[in-house]
Design a protein around this motif. Structure first.
Motif, PDB file in Angstrom:
ATOM      1  N   GLN A  26      13.111  10.184  28.206  1.00 43.83           N
ATOM      2  CA  GLN A  26      13.048   9.751  29.592  1.00 43.83           C
ATOM      3  C   GLN A  26      13.682  10.748  30.554  1.00 43.83           C
ATOM      4  O   GLN A  26      13.203  10.942  31.656  1.00 43.83           O
ATOM      5  N   LYS A  27      14.777  11.342  30.098  1.00 45.38           N
ATOM      6  CA  LYS A  27      15.560  12.165  31.005  1.00 45.38           C
ATOM      7  C   LYS A  27      16.276  13.216  30.168  1.00 45.38           C
ATOM      8  O   LYS A  27      16.749  12.928  29.070  1.00 45.38           O
ATOM      9  N   LEU A  28      16.354  14.428  30.703  1.00 46.27           N
ATOM     10  CA  LEU A  28      17.172  15.435  30.035  1.00 46.27           C
ATOM     11  C   LEU A  28      17.969  16.193  31.070  1.00 46.27           C
ATOM     12  O   LEU A  28      17.615  16.238  32.242  1.00 46.27           O
ATOM     13  N   LEU A  29      19.062  16.731  30.619  1.00 45.40           N
ATOM     14  CA  LEU A  29      19.948  17.481  31.487  1.00 45.40           C
ATOM     15  C   LEU A  29      19.995  18.909  30.963  1.00 45.40           C
ATOM     16  O   LEU A  29      20.557  19.165  29.901  1.00 45.40           O
ATOM     17  N   LEU A  30      19.326  19.820  31.705  1.00 44.22           N
ATOM     18  CA  LEU A  30      19.383  21.219  31.301  1.00 44.22           C
ATOM     19  C   LEU A  30      20.807  21.711  31.501  1.00 44.22           C
ATOM     20  O   LEU A  30      21.390  21.522  32.566  1.00 44.22           O
ATOM     21  N   PRO A  31      21.396  22.308  30.479  1.00 44.24           N
ATOM     22  CA  PRO A  31      22.821  22.643  30.535  1.00 44.24           C
ATOM     23  C   PRO A  31      23.150  23.758  31.508  1.00 44.24           C
ATOM     24  O   PRO A  31      22.330  24.627  31.800  1.00 44.24           O
ATOM     25  N   GLY A  32      24.376  23.708  31.975  1.00 42.54           N
ATOM     26  CA  GLY A  32      24.908  24.771  32.806  1.00 42.54           C
ATOM     27  C   GLY A  32      25.467  25.895  31.939  1.00 42.54           C
ATOM     28  O   GLY A  32      25.690  25.734  30.742  1.00 42.54           O
ATOM     29  N   VAL A  33      25.703  27.023  32.573  1.00 45.39           N
ATOM     30  CA  VAL A  33      26.267  28.190  31.900  1.00 45.39           C
ATOM     31  C   VAL A  33      27.412  28.694  32.763  1.00 45.39           C
ATOM     32  O   VAL A  33      27.273  28.803  33.980  1.00 45.39           O
ATOM     33  N   THR A  34      28.542  28.971  32.134  1.00 51.13           N
ATOM     34  CA  THR A  34      29.671  29.524  32.873  1.00 51.13           C
ATOM     35  C   THR A  34      30.180  30.767  32.157  1.00 51.13           C
ATOM     36  O   THR A  34      30.052  30.905  30.940  1.00 51.13           O
ATOM     37  N   GLY A  35      30.729  31.644  32.947  1.00 49.70           N
ATOM     38  CA  GLY A  35      31.371  32.835  32.412  1.00 49.70           C
ATOM     39  C   GLY A  35      32.822  32.852  32.860  1.00 49.70           C
ATOM     40  O   GLY A  35      33.114  32.614  34.033  1.00 49.70           O
ATOM     41  N   ASN A  36      33.710  33.070  31.944  1.00 50.44           N
ATOM     42  CA  ASN A  36      35.126  33.113  32.280  1.00 50.44           C
ATOM     43  C   ASN A  36      35.522  34.540  32.646  1.00 50.44           C
ATOM     44  O   ASN A  36      35.482  35.436  31.798  1.00 50.44           O
ATOM     45  N   ALA A  37      35.887  34.731  33.902  1.00 48.37           N
ATOM     46  CA  ALA A  37      36.316  36.055  34.346  1.00 48.37           C
ATOM     47  C   ALA A  37      37.599  36.446  33.614  1.00 48.37           C
ATOM     48  O   ALA A  37      38.470  35.614  33.372  1.00 48.37           O
ATOM     49  N   VAL A  38      37.695  37.713  33.268  1.00 46.30           N
ATOM     50  CA  VAL A  38      38.872  38.211  32.555  1.00 46.30           C
ATOM     51  C   VAL A  38      39.930  38.603  33.574  1.00 46.30           C
ATOM     52  O   VAL A  38      39.677  39.408  34.475  1.00 46.30           O
ATOM     53  N   GLU A  39      41.141  38.014  33.435  1.00 44.17           N
ATOM     54  CA  GLU A  39      42.225  38.299  34.364  1.00 44.17           C
ATOM     55  C   GLU A  39      42.941  39.583  33.953  1.00 44.17           C
ATOM     56  O   GLU A  39      43.264  39.791  32.792  1.00 44.17           O
ATOM     57  N   ASN A  40      43.166  40.462  34.944  1.00 45.03           N
ATOM     58  CA  ASN A  40      43.917  41.702  34.757  1.00 45.03           C
ATOM     59  C   ASN A  40      45.120  41.661  35.702  1.00 45.03           C
ATOM     60  O   ASN A  40      45.005  42.005  36.872  1.00 45.03           O
ATOM     61  N   PRO A  41      46.284  41.224  35.204  1.00 49.64           N
ATOM     62  CA  PRO A  41      47.453  41.110  36.080  1.00 49.64           C
ATOM     63  C   PRO A  41      47.963  42.482  36.531  1.00 49.64           C
ATOM     64  O   PRO A  41      47.963  43.435  35.775  1.00 49.64           O
ATOM     65  N   THR A  42      48.348  42.560  37.779  1.00 45.68           N
ATOM     66  CA  THR A  42      48.989  43.759  38.323  1.00 45.68           C
ATOM     67  C   THR A  42      50.283  43.298  39.013  1.00 45.68           C
ATOM     68  O   THR A  42      50.461  42.101  39.238  1.00 45.68           O
ATOM     69  N   PRO A  43      51.167  44.216  39.376  1.00 42.34           N
ATOM     70  CA  PRO A  43      52.410  43.795  40.035  1.00 42.34           C
ATOM     71  C   PRO A  43      52.182  43.054  41.353  1.00 42.34           C
ATOM     72  O   PRO A  43      52.985  42.204  41.733  1.00 42.34           O
ATOM     73  N   LEU A  44      51.097  43.334  42.050  1.00 45.46           N
ATOM     74  CA  LEU A  44      50.872  42.711  43.350  1.00 45.46           C
ATOM     75  C   LEU A  44      50.021  41.441  43.274  1.00 45.46           C
ATOM     76  O   LEU A  44      50.300  40.454  43.937  1.00 45.46           O
ATOM     77  N   GLN A  45      48.971  41.501  42.488  1.00 45.55           N
ATOM     78  CA  GLN A  45      48.085  40.349  42.365  1.00 45.55           C
ATOM     79  C   GLN A  45      47.236  40.510  41.120  1.00 45.55           C
ATOM     80  O   GLN A  45      47.115  41.602  40.582  1.00 45.55           O
ATOM     81  N   SER A  46      46.634  39.423  40.702  1.00 47.03           N
ATOM     82  CA  SER A  46      45.728  39.491  39.560  1.00 47.03           C
ATOM     83  C   SER A  46      44.351  39.919  40.043  1.00 47.03           C
ATOM     84  O   SER A  46      43.852  39.424  41.060  1.00 47.03           O
ATOM     85  N   LEU A  47      43.761  40.838  39.312  1.00 48.08           N
ATOM     86  CA  LEU A  47      42.386  41.263  39.565  1.00 48.08           C
ATOM     87  C   LEU A  47      41.523  40.742  38.422  1.00 48.08           C
ATOM     88  O   LEU A  47      42.010  40.511  37.321  1.00 48.08           O
ATOM     89  N   TYR A  48      40.265  40.557  38.689  1.00 46.43           N
ATOM     90  CA  TYR A  48      39.390  39.969  37.679  1.00 46.43           C
ATOM     91  C   TYR A  48      38.249  40.899  37.358  1.00 46.43           C
ATOM     92  O   TYR A  48      37.701  41.583  38.224  1.00 46.43           O
ATOM     93  N   SER A  49      37.874  40.894  36.083  1.00 43.94           N
ATOM     94  CA  SER A  49      36.727  41.657  35.598  1.00 43.94           C
ATOM     95  C   SER A  49      35.600  40.682  35.287  1.00 43.94           C
ATOM     96  O   SER A  49      35.813  39.475  35.155  1.00 43.94           O
ATOM     97  N   VAL A  50      34.425  41.212  35.095  1.00 46.35           N
ATOM     98  CA  VAL A  50      33.259  40.381  34.769  1.00 46.35           C
ATOM     99  C   VAL A  50      33.521  39.626  33.466  1.00 46.35           C
ATOM    100  O   VAL A  50      34.337  40.058  32.642  1.00 46.35           O
ATOM    101  N   PRO A  51      32.866  38.494  33.277  1.00 39.92           N
ATOM    102  CA  PRO A  51      33.107  37.693  32.070  1.00 39.92           C
ATOM    103  C   PRO A  51      32.815  38.474  30.792  1.00 39.92           C
ATOM    104  O   PRO A  51      31.886  39.284  30.746  1.00 39.92           O
TER     105      PRO A  51
END
Length: 161
Positions: A26-51
């Motif tokens: 009757q009904k289906l739910l096509l799933p979502g997709v997520t990517g977890n960005a990679v955290e790169n901590p620096t002394p001032l702030q965290s920067l992120y890279s592609v998943p």
């Protein structure tokens, strides 16, 4: 080129291990997709890279339960066989069937002319949940019992037909 909108009611599903579920879908739910960005901590702030990898959400399929509960029992037996078999022989019998313990799922989305247009293929799927079935004598009109199976899989592909 002008495209039509995607109709929510135009789909067909094939699951070789669950032939009695296909017709009653009757009904289906096509799933979502997520990517977890990679955290790169620096002394001032965290920067992120592609998943570095993707996470695929579960696949949900709702279906009307037939009066002999054959489609419900197909899923229930599959779940029992992989989750809590009564014996090692039960698990072995399930594993040695032509379908094995996993099954690919094919979803065809139809275009506005009801022709197959897009094909989703979910690889190595297996059930991880089956919802309760509500039965209610107080309903005035005929209501058909429904259930939803939640499936886990390795990955999926999308193909334009």
């Amino acid at each position: 080129m002008i495209n039509n909108y995607l109709s929510t009611g135009g789909f067909d599903i094939k699951i070789s291990r669950l032939p009695n579920v296909e017709f009653f879908a009757q009904k289906l739910l096509l799933p979502g997709v997520t990517g977890n960005a990679v955290e790169n901590p620096t002394p001032l702030q965290s920067l992120y890279s592609v998943p570095d990898h993707l996470r695929f959400a579960d696949f949900d399929l709702s279906f009307i339960i037939d009066e002999n509960m054959e489609n419900y029992r197909e899923i229930f037996d599959w779940l029992r066989g992989i989750g809590t078999p009564e014996s090692l022989a039960q698990y072995k019998a399930l594993k040695n069937t032509k379908d094995g313990i996993v099954s690919d799922i094919t979803v065809l989305l139809m275009n506005s002319h009801k022709n197959p247009n897009i094909k989703f293929t979910f690889t190595n799927a297996f059930p991880i949940g089956l919802t309760p079935v509500s039965l209610d004598m107080s309903q005035q009109d005929v209501q058909y019992a429904e259930a939803t199976v939640t499936m886990r899989y390795d990955t999926f592909t999308i193909e334009k037909l």
